[in-house]
Motif scaffolding. Sequence first.
Motif, short mmCIF file in Angstrom:
data_model
loop_
_atom_site.label_atom_id
_atom_site.label_comp_id
_atom_site.label_asym_id
_atom_site.label_seq_id
_atom_site.Cartn_x
_atom_site.Cartn_y
_atom_site.Cartn_z
N GLY A 21 -21.86 8.09 -33.12
CA GLY A 21 -21.83 8.32 -34.55
C GLY A 21 -23.19 8.55 -35.21
N ALA A 22 -24.26 8.51 -34.43
CA ALA A 22 -25.60 8.66 -35.01
C ALA A 22 -25.86 10.11 -35.41
N ILE A 23 -26.68 10.30 -36.43
CA ILE A 23 -27.13 11.63 -36.83
C ILE A 23 -28.33 11.99 -35.96
N ARG A 24 -28.29 13.18 -35.37
CA ARG A 24 -29.32 13.56 -34.41
C ARG A 24 -29.92 14.93 -34.70
N THR A 25 -31.19 15.08 -34.34
CA THR A 25 -31.80 16.41 -34.39
C THR A 25 -31.34 17.19 -33.17
N LYS A 26 -31.37 18.52 -33.30
CA LYS A 26 -30.87 19.39 -32.24
C LYS A 26 -31.74 19.28 -30.99
N PRO A 27 -31.12 19.10 -29.83
CA PRO A 27 -31.91 19.07 -28.59
C PRO A 27 -32.38 20.47 -28.22
#
Length: 217
Positions: A21-27
């Motif tokens: 559920g975490a908000i993540r930057t694009k890999p």
Amino acid sequence: KCVEGGDKDPKGEGMEYHVRGAIRTKPGRGSRTLSLSCSDKIMKWNVVGFQGSLLASILEKPIFLSSFIIGSKMFELTDARRAFNDRYPGESSQIEISSYTQELFECSKSEELTPSPDSLLYVAGETGFSEVYVAGLKQGWSRKKISNPKSWSAVSQRHLANLASSVFSDLKSTSSTASTYLQLKLHCDRYNTAKQAFKTCLPSWPKKDPQLYDFDL
């Protein structure tokens, strides 16, 4: 990578490595950007619509995705529904997600394939066109010549801003009085109210410097 101010990966063993559920930057390769993951963007579209702030000024209501099909065996339907629909704590549109595995996506991630550092934009139709980008720039153009309008991508903010401004002028919309891209983005109260409500529900959602958008049309 999890964004600052949000949940962090515990980095444990196996299934305990990532937090859900975490908000993540694009890999991806190269310098890390503020661009968020695809699932985060789709979750946002479920609240504000995927038409963006510019088109919102001339549309009667937002455009939402009703459904999409994932052509892969490498995902869990329950997790996909949670990522796109269920993890947002407020009210949002819901996407119907289906899996179709008889015809797999031929360009899906594979150990036998090496990702290309270049990008391709292809637009179909009678007036369709294509563009190739190298390191974020149109092929054949250097950063020294980025002030030349011919060097701009067809989907760059500057090009889309000028295109929208021209359309608004033809429609005699009040948006046509905007002199900067930031003013164009802030013109639609309905869209920006929905966007602010979305960010209120997700306090760790990254905030970008308004000056990034404050350029003249």
